[in-house]
Design a protein around this motif. Structure first.
Motif, PDB file in Angstrom:
ATOM      1  N   LYS A  46       0.811  -1.211   0.000  1.00  0.00           N
ATOM      2  CA  LYS A  46       0.000   0.000   0.000  1.00  0.00           C
ATOM      3  C   LYS A  46       0.847   1.265   0.000  1.00  0.00           C
ATOM      4  O   LYS A  46       1.827   1.357   0.735  1.00  0.00           O
ATOM      5  N   PRO A  47       0.440   2.264  -0.781  1.00  0.00           N
ATOM      6  CA  PRO A  47       1.106   3.575  -0.696  1.00  0.00           C
ATOM      7  C   PRO A  47       0.787   4.228   0.645  1.00  0.00           C
ATOM      8  O   PRO A  47      -0.180   3.850   1.321  1.00  0.00           O
ATOM      9  N   ILE A  48       1.564   5.227   1.016  1.00  0.00           N
ATOM     10  CA  ILE A  48       1.377   5.812   2.342  1.00  0.00           C
ATOM     11  C   ILE A  48       0.029   6.512   2.466  1.00  0.00           C
ATOM     12  O   ILE A  48      -0.520   6.591   3.571  1.00  0.00           O
ATOM     13  N   SER A  49      -0.526   7.006   1.373  1.00  0.00           N
ATOM     14  CA  SER A  49      -1.839   7.647   1.458  1.00  0.00           C
ATOM     15  C   SER A  49      -2.898   6.663   1.948  1.00  0.00           C
ATOM     16  O   SER A  49      -3.768   7.016   2.768  1.00  0.00           O
ATOM     17  N   GLU A  50      -2.847   5.417   1.484  1.00  0.00           N
ATOM     18  CA  GLU A  50      -3.797   4.398   1.931  1.00  0.00           C
ATOM     19  C   GLU A  50      -3.518   3.971   3.360  1.00  0.00           C
ATOM     20  O   GLU A  50      -4.448   3.726   4.145  1.00  0.00           O
ATOM     21  N   LEU A  51      -2.250   3.873   3.720  1.00  0.00           N
ATOM     22  CA  LEU A  51      -1.905   3.493   5.086  1.00  0.00           C
ATOM     23  C   LEU A  51      -2.401   4.542   6.083  1.00  0.00           C
ATOM     24  O   LEU A  51      -2.883   4.206   7.170  1.00  0.00           O
ATOM     25  N   VAL A  52      -2.276   5.819   5.722  1.00  0.00           N
ATOM     26  CA  VAL A  52      -2.776   6.882   6.589  1.00  0.00           C
ATOM     27  C   VAL A  52      -4.288   6.750   6.777  1.00  0.00           C
ATOM     28  O   VAL A  52      -4.802   6.880   7.900  1.00  0.00           O
ATOM     29  N   GLN A  53      -5.009   6.461   5.705  1.00  0.00           N
ATOM     30  CA  GLN A  53      -6.456   6.272   5.806  1.00  0.00           C
ATOM     31  C   GLN A  53      -6.782   5.097   6.721  1.00  0.00           C
ATOM     32  O   GLN A  53      -7.723   5.162   7.531  1.00  0.00           O
ATOM     33  N   ASP A  54      -6.015   4.019   6.607  1.00  0.00           N
ATOM     34  CA  ASP A  54      -6.242   2.845   7.464  1.00  0.00           C
ATOM     35  C   ASP A  54      -6.026   3.194   8.932  1.00  0.00           C
ATOM     36  O   ASP A  54      -6.752   2.710   9.804  1.00  0.00           O
ATOM     37  N   VAL A  55      -5.007   4.006   9.209  1.00  0.00           N
ATOM     38  CA  VAL A  55      -4.712   4.373  10.602  1.00  0.00           C
ATOM     39  C   VAL A  55      -5.783   5.298  11.152  1.00  0.00           C
ATOM     40  O   VAL A  55      -6.306   5.088  12.260  1.00  0.00           O
ATOM     41  N   THR A  56      -6.122   6.341  10.404  1.00  0.00           N
ATOM     42  CA  THR A  56      -7.084   7.332  10.918  1.00  0.00           C
ATOM     43  C   THR A  56      -8.490   6.768  11.031  1.00  0.00           C
ATOM     44  O   THR A  56      -9.293   7.253  11.837  1.00  0.00           O
ATOM     45  N   SER A  57      -8.801   5.723  10.248  1.00  0.00           N
ATOM     46  CA  SER A  57     -10.117   5.076  10.345  1.00  0.00           C
ATOM     47  C   SER A  57     -10.102   3.882  11.296  1.00  0.00           C
ATOM     48  O   SER A  57     -11.108   3.172  11.409  1.00  0.00           O
ATOM     49  N   HIS A  58      -8.935   3.653  11.924  1.00  0.00           N
ATOM     50  CA  HIS A  58      -8.760   2.571  12.914  1.00  0.00           C
ATOM     51  C   HIS A  58      -8.917   1.186  12.297  1.00  0.00           C
ATOM     52  O   HIS A  58      -9.274   0.229  12.983  1.00  0.00           O
ATOM     53  N   ASN A  59      -8.640   1.061  11.003  1.00  0.00           N
ATOM     54  CA  ASN A  59      -8.644  -0.251  10.351  1.00  0.00           C
ATOM     55  C   ASN A  59      -7.302  -0.959  10.478  1.00  0.00           C
ATOM     56  O   ASN A  59      -7.196  -2.160  10.195  1.00  0.00           O
ATOM     57  N   LEU A  60      -6.264  -0.209  10.873  1.00  0.00           N
ATOM     58  CA  LEU A  60      -4.926  -0.775  10.994  1.00  0.00           C
ATOM     59  C   LEU A  60      -4.199  -0.068  12.124  1.00  0.00           C
ATOM     60  O   LEU A  60      -4.194   1.167  12.184  1.00  0.00           O
ATOM     61  N   ALA A  61      -3.604  -0.838  13.004  1.00  0.00           N
ATOM     62  CA  ALA A  61      -2.858  -0.252  14.115  1.00  0.00           C
ATOM     63  C   ALA A  61      -1.501   0.232  13.612  1.00  0.00           C
ATOM     64  O   ALA A  61      -0.804  -0.500  12.890  1.00  0.00           O
ATOM     65  N   PRO A  62      -1.085   1.447  13.965  1.00  0.00           N
ATOM     66  CA  PRO A  62       0.214   1.943  13.493  1.00  0.00           C
ATOM     67  C   PRO A  62       1.391   1.087  13.941  1.00  0.00           C
ATOM     68  O   PRO A  62       2.408   1.062  13.254  1.00  0.00           O
ATOM     69  N   ILE A  63       1.239   0.373  15.061  1.00  0.00           N
ATOM     70  CA  ILE A  63       2.320  -0.496  15.513  1.00  0.00           C
ATOM     71  C   ILE A  63       2.579  -1.607  14.501  1.00  0.00           C
ATOM     72  O   ILE A  63       3.714  -2.061  14.325  1.00  0.00           O
ATOM     73  N   GLU A  64       1.541  -2.043  13.782  1.00  0.00           N
ATOM     74  CA  GLU A  64       1.705  -3.083  12.758  1.00  0.00           C
ATOM     75  C   GLU A  64       2.515  -2.554  11.581  1.00  0.00           C
ATOM     76  O   GLU A  64       3.343  -3.268  11.001  1.00  0.00           O
ATOM     77  N   ILE A  65       2.270  -1.297  11.211  1.00  0.00           N
ATOM     78  CA  ILE A  65       3.047  -0.688  10.115  1.00  0.00           C
ATOM     79  C   ILE A  65       4.505  -0.547  10.543  1.00  0.00           C
ATOM     80  O   ILE A  65       5.427  -0.865   9.775  1.00  0.00           O
ATOM     81  N   LEU A  66       4.713  -0.071  11.764  1.00  0.00           N
ATOM     82  CA  LEU A  66       6.075   0.103  12.265  1.00  0.00           C
ATOM     83  C   LEU A  66       6.826  -1.221  12.269  1.00  0.00           C
ATOM     84  O   LEU A  66       7.968  -1.300  11.786  1.00  0.00           O
ATOM     85  N   ARG A  67       6.218  -2.263  12.814  1.00  0.00           N
ATOM     86  CA  ARG A  67       6.913  -3.554  12.904  1.00  0.00           C
ATOM     87  C   ARG A  67       7.130  -4.184  11.538  1.00  0.00           C
ATOM     88  O   ARG A  67       8.151  -4.831  11.307  1.00  0.00           O
ATOM     89  N   CYS A  68       6.182  -3.979  10.638  1.00  0.00           N
ATOM     90  CA  CYS A  68       6.346  -4.521   9.277  1.00  0.00           C
ATOM     91  C   CYS A  68       7.570  -3.917   8.594  1.00  0.00           C
ATOM     92  O   CYS A  68       8.456  -4.645   8.128  1.00  0.00           O
TER      93      CYS A  68
END
Length: 559
Positions: A46-68
């Motif tokens: 995913k591009p960062i624009s989609e990742l930001v949407q996932d985080v702000t909508s609480h569909n993805l925890a930022p800790i998962e992005i960090l660890r990935c």
């Protein structure tokens, strides 16, 4: 401790920092060392624009992005030695809580919410050294985040690692005694560039999507070219620059500019727009109060016919076959879209080289040498320059005469002629030459009515280890186009190495299409000062044209 007794102190500092880095990596919990999971693959795609949407909508925890991205960064480090400070436990701490912004945490409602951002080692993060590769600077952690990092956290970005660089910040390599040598992930026998080589190696390997470097004489452009990523060399005053360390504080003849780098062009655009949109002048007095200009982006994307200036050579070193092919591929793609591509002869690029080299070294190299301890390894190019600066001027003059009249090398002699430590009187004269040169280009560009220029980034692709438009302050974007092909990028049979100038010989000494096979090759998109939006929009159009006429650059895969 005074020289030469500080040698042992130097060795102890280097051993301590490398051991500290190793312990930090080995002590990380299992998620950082685990195999790549299906969730990781989804995040990586995913591009960062989609990742930001996932985080702000609480569909993805930022800790998962960090660890990935951190686990990929650690794999990249094993191969390339790209990391310096590993800040992962602290990064997790910055993400703790409910996402409310504080002086210690990150704003998880910002435009970069939850996105890991890597930083060149010279950028200050509270609690960590800002060594710039000098052992003298270790053991002195920054008391607080620098201004740049405060802005990033306010935007929601998560600093997680710092990356390798050359000790003087004046090299196409990224090597120093404190952290060791950084390698190119495409071919570890080659350099990832300098001075932001750790960033280019990390991003090319997929260990991050966005990072920040700095550029005086190509330090985010050359690494992007060598490693196959994207970068934007901003004009001074467009991006924040406070909160960084350097090897030459006070050097403003050719100012350093902090600039973004990214694995993809889409991420580079989003990252640049997000940071500029933070109105950084509220934090940093060096930033011009210029908002992000969507109208410029719209104009450049809608303009049907672009007038493109093609600069095929700088007149100092002609591009190698691989780099000339990348340029021709780009020109052909744009021409096929109906754009006007015109070969140009602008004001002398060689004059820019003369001006920039004299301004950068006007202190006789005294500043960057003042930080060395006894026995600390210098970059070969910087070492040769500093030795020449220390040579008595009568001897240098005799050498200059020999180069000019015996070797008949006008290019090298023209550079040698003024290389000495300068008085304030001499420095001001060179600054006046710089400003006159800028004015000359300004008038020339107005007369030509060009939308942008396209040029080679460097004469050659990446150089082996131990091999080796700044005066204008123009905005420049680096766009990877192709890779070296040993079947079509050989030097022609008519090539005569012995007839080259000393500068050109330095570039071509290591050109070997067989050994370089598969290394990335980029082009440079050049706009005028403070045209970041325009250059990024044009880069998108160029990449679209490449994609429609044979395919765009293929990124290095993530294992």
């Amino acid at each position: 401790m005074l020289p030469p007794f500080d040698y042992l102190e130097h060795r102890r500092a280097c051993q301590r920092k490398q051991l500290e880095r190793t312990i930090r990596i080995l002590s990380l919990p299992f998620p950082y060392h685990s195999p790549i999971s299906p969730l990781d693959r989804s995040i990586l795609s995913k591009p960062i624009s989609e990742l930001v949407q996932d985080v702000t909508s609480h569909n993805l925890a930022p800790i998962e992005i960090l660890r990935c991205y951190s686990k990929i960064a650690l794999r990249a480090h094993e191969k390339t030695n790209c990391l310096t400070e590993v800040m992962l436990p602290e990064a997790e701490g910055w993400l703790e809580g409910d996402g409310q912004y504080s002086s210690e945490g990150v704003n998880l409602q910002g435009p970069l919410a939850g996105i890991p951002v890597s930083l060149k080692d010279s950028i200050a993060v509270g609690g960590f050294d800002v060594s710039v590769g000098y052992s003298r600077n270790t053991g002195k952690p920054s008391m607080e985040d620098g201004t740049l990092v405060k802005i990033l956290k306010a935007a929601g970005a998560v600093p997680y690692v710092k990356t390798n660089l050359p000790i003087t910040l004046l090299s196409l390599e990224s090597s120093n005694d404190v952290w060791g040598r950084c390698l190119n992930p495409h071919n570890i026998s080659y350099s990832p560039g300098g001075s932001t080589g750790g960033e280019s190696a990390l991003l090319a390997s997929g260990g991050g999507r966005i990072g920040i470097g700095s550029d005086v004489a190509g330090s985010v452009r050359v690494p992007a070219h060598f490693a196959g990523i994207y970068s934007l060399r901003c004009s001074t005053g467009r991006w924040p620059k406070m909160g960084i360390n350097t090897s030459m504080p006070g050097q403003e003849g050719v100012p350093s500019v902090v600039s973004p780098m990214a694995r993809t062009l889409g991420d580079l655009v989003y990252f640049s727009r997000s940071v500029i949109g933070m109105r950084c002048w509220r934090w940093d007095h060096t930033v011009h109060p210029i908002e992000w200009r969507d109208e410029v982006v719209h104009e450049m994307k809608e303009k049907k016919n672009l007038k493109i200036g093609v600069l095929r050579t700088d007149g100092v070193v002609n591009p190698s076959p691989a780099c000339a092919r990348a340029l021709e591929r780009t020109v052909s793609a744009m021409h096929s879209q109906g754009h006007d591509c015109i070969d140009i002869s602008p004001p002398s690029p060689y004059l820019a080289l003369q001006i920039a080299s004299n301004l950068i070294s006007s202190d006789g190299c005294r500043t960057f040498l003042s930080y060395f301890r006894s026995g600390e390894a210098n970059d070969p190019g910087a070492r040769q320059l500093s030795l020449y600066m220390k040579t008595p001027r009568p001897i240098k003059y005799l050498y200059y005469l020999w180069v000019k009249y015996v070797r008949q090398d006008e290019i090298w002699a023209g550079l040698l002629a003024e290389w000495h430590e300068k008085s304030s009187f001499e420095q001001w004269r060179w600054v006046a030459k710089r400003e006159a040169y800028k004015a000359l280009w300004h008038e020339w560009w107005n007369d030509q009515e060009l939308d942008f220029l396209v040029t080679p980034v460097n004469a050659t692709p990446a150089v082996p280890h131990k091999g080796m438009k700044e005066a204008l302050d123009y905005t420049c974007g680096i766009l990877p186009v192709t890779k070296v092909d040993k079947t079509i990028d050989q030097l022609p049979g008519t090539f005569q190495f012995s007839k080259l100038s000393a500068v050109a010989k330095g570039a071509y000494t290591h050109y070997d299409a067989d050994a370089m096979h598969g290394l990335p090759v980029a082009v440079q998109i050049v706009g005028r000062r403070l045209e970041e939006e325009k250059v990024l929009a044009i880069m998108e159009r160029v990449e679209d044209a490449l994609d429609e006429t044979g395919g765009k650059y293929e990124l290095l895969g993530i294992d």
